[in-house]
Design an enzyme around this catalytic site. Structure first.
Site, mmCIF file in Angstrom:
data_model
loop_
_atom_site.group_PDB
_atom_site.id
_atom_site.type_symbol
_atom_site.label_atom_id
_atom_site.label_comp_id
_atom_site.label_asym_id
_atom_site.label_seq_id
_atom_site.Cartn_x
_atom_site.Cartn_y
_atom_site.Cartn_z
ATOM 1 N N CYS A 1 30.784 30.926 33.909
ATOM 2 C CA CYS A 1 31.663 30.050 34.695
ATOM 3 C C CYS A 1 31.524 28.570 34.365
ATOM 4 O O CYS A 1 32.127 27.726 35.012
ATOM 5 C CB CYS A 1 31.417 30.277 36.187
ATOM 6 N N LYS B 1 30.171 32.304 47.653
ATOM 7 C CA LYS B 1 30.747 33.321 46.760
ATOM 8 C C LYS B 1 29.619 34.219 46.284
ATOM 9 O O LYS B 1 28.673 33.771 45.628
ATOM 10 C CB LYS B 1 31.414 32.628 45.590
ATOM 11 N N ARG C 1 25.984 37.103 36.690
ATOM 12 C CA ARG C 1 26.175 35.824 37.377
ATOM 13 C C ARG C 1 25.174 35.619 38.516
ATOM 14 O O ARG C 1 25.366 34.732 39.339
ATOM 15 C CB ARG C 1 27.590 35.764 37.944
ATOM 16 N N GLU D 1 24.923 27.536 51.688
ATOM 17 C CA GLU D 1 25.907 27.269 50.626
ATOM 18 C C GLU D 1 27.181 26.643 51.195
ATOM 19 O O GLU D 1 27.664 25.636 50.693
ATOM 20 C CB GLU D 1 26.263 28.563 49.897
ATOM 21 N N LYS E 1 33.656 34.854 50.088
ATOM 22 C CA LYS E 1 34.258 35.763 49.109
ATOM 23 C C LYS E 1 33.195 36.709 48.580
ATOM 24 O O LYS E 1 32.132 36.223 48.204
ATOM 25 C CB LYS E 1 34.829 34.937 47.966
ATOM 26 N N TYR F 1 45.885 39.613 47.896
ATOM 27 C CA TYR F 1 46.956 40.155 47.052
ATOM 28 C C TYR F 1 48.039 40.816 47.893
ATOM 29 O O TYR F 1 49.167 40.976 47.436
ATOM 30 C CB TYR F 1 46.370 41.138 46.029
HETATM 31 C C1 PBG Z 1 36.341 33.067 38.796
HETATM 32 C C2 PBG Z 1 36.802 33.975 39.878
HETATM 33 C C3 PBG Z 1 36.536 35.336 40.077
HETATM 34 C C4 PBG Z 1 37.339 35.734 41.153
HETATM 35 C C5 PBG Z 1 38.000 34.614 41.608
HETATM 36 N N1 PBG Z 1 37.657 33.528 40.835
HETATM 37 C C6 PBG Z 1 35.730 36.295 39.306
HETATM 38 C C7 PBG Z 1 34.276 36.173 39.175
HETATM 39 O O1 PBG Z 1 33.607 35.348 39.801
HETATM 40 O O2 PBG Z 1 33.782 36.942 38.356
HETATM 41 C C8 PBG Z 1 37.447 37.131 41.693
HETATM 42 C C9 PBG Z 1 38.724 37.427 42.375
HETATM 43 C C10 PBG Z 1 39.009 38.862 42.594
HETATM 44 O O3 PBG Z 1 38.206 39.769 42.300
HETATM 45 O O4 PBG Z 1 40.100 39.139 43.113
HETATM 46 N N2 PBG Z 1 35.049 32.681 38.793
#
Ligand code: PBG
Length: 330
Positions: free
Chosen positions: A133, A199, A221, A237, A252, A317
């Site tokens: 990232c 996240k 990650r 965070e 998320k 979505y």
């Molecule tokens: C980018 C990002 C990701 C998602 C949103 N922004 C993927 C990740 O962190 O690997 C995931 C979104 C989804 O699964 O719908 N860093």
């Protein structure tokens, strides 16, 4: 006498009106943000096999698609770029080009729909050839501070094209502060930052990474995304991003982290979003395809749960199928 037989819960549920009177409403379309994918070119609308009902669009086709969404009340998108063939490199620099798909899509959407709330994902995993990232240092680890500089450049690029807000998702420490400073220096004082503040390093991003071809080439990650097993750190965070100047916080994924949504909601007065991610979307489709549940009833149930937990904003979505969701939840 506050128990049976004097107390009967079913008294409260006996007519539709009584149920309506007590039920919270299904979240209005204004609460939704539709995440979608853009690629350079024209005339492209390609369905994503792991995510039925979701597509990769060229900017012109996305503009055409938005008409239907806007008439259903959806007023916001979150854009993810797919770089042109052969454009991935070590620093993800093609995200800064004027012919990048996101730049083009923002410009075109902004011209066609001046009022549309356009957020953009600010991250480098789709643009780097190693799939991480940010920028890597010589030892192959993410160079946090160098990455912030590049992320801030991307944010400025999107703001110039007309984005309403940027959504940094790299989980670099200090990214919100770095981006806020840079936006302000360039006069983008009104560009929002919706931070992917908490996240998690989740297994629910699978279908997304397939679309973006953004799986890390080596490693994973976990050294920058949040551990699912440390809820105190998960709260820190988000609270740190509030201090750094985020306008909107985010948890998320959503479904496995409803407890975290509840806790963050109690600790901040900022708007709180949750991202109902690709794996959460695809798993309901897979269940429905097997005949094990009604697709839109399951979707509505999960979305209502996120809202009930305290998420004001639902990045989902399902937004492009809002009309099919069960608004009458009783
Ligand atoms: C980018 C990002 C990701 C998602 C949103 N922004 C993927 C990740 O962190 O690997 C995931 C979104 C989804 O699964 O719908 N860093």
């Amino acid at each position: 006498m506050n128990h049976f037989p004097h107390t009967r819960m079913r008294r409260l549920r006996q007519t539709k009106h009584l149920r309506d009177m007590f039920n919270m409403p299904f979240p209005a379309p204004e609460k939704f943000i539709w995440p979608t994918f853009v690629v350079s070119g024209s005339g492209i609308k390609e369905e994503i096999s792991a995510m039925p009902g979701q597509y990769i669009f060229s900017p012109d086709m996305l503009v055409a698609e938005m008409n239907a969404l806007i008439s259903s009340g959806i007023s916001s998108v979150l854009l993810f770029g797919i770089p042109n063939e052969g454009k991935k490199n070590k620093t993800g620099s093609s995200a800064l080009l004027k012919d990048d798909s996101v730049y083009k899509a923002i410009s075109l959407l902004r011209t066609s729909y001046p009022e549309l709330t356009i957020f953009t994902d600010v991250c480098m995993c789709a643009y780097t050839n190693h799939g991480h990232c940010g920028i890597l240092d010589e030892s192959g680890h993410l160079d946090n501070d160098a990455s912030i500089k590049q992320l801030a450049e991307i944010a400025i690029h999107h703001a110039k094209a007309g984005a309403t807000g940027v959504a940094p998702s790299a989980m670099a420490d200090g990214q919100v502060l770095g981006i806020r400073k840079k936006l302000d220096e360039h006069g983008f004082i009104n560009t929002l930052i919706m931070s992917y503040s908490t996240k998690f390093a989740s297994s629910f991003y699978g279908p997304f990474r397939e679309v973006e071809q953004s799986s890390p080439g080596g490693g994973n990650r976990v050294a920058y995304q949040q551990s699912m097993a440390d809820s105190k750190q998960a709260l820190r965070e988000s609270l740190l991003d509030e201090v750094e100047g985020a306008d909107i916080l985010m948890v998320k994924p959503a479904l496995s982290y409803l407890d975290i949504i509840v806790k963050i909601r109690q600790k901040t007065n900022l708007p709180l979003a949750t991202y109902n991610v690709s794996g959460e979307y695809s798993m309901l489709h897979a269940t429905a395809e097997k005949g094990w549940g009604n697709l839109y009833e399951m979707a509505s149930e999960t979305l209502l749960a996120m809202n009930r937990a305290g998420a004001d904003i639902l990045i989902s979505y399902w937004a492009n199928q809002y009309g099919k969701l069960i608004k009458d939840n009783h």
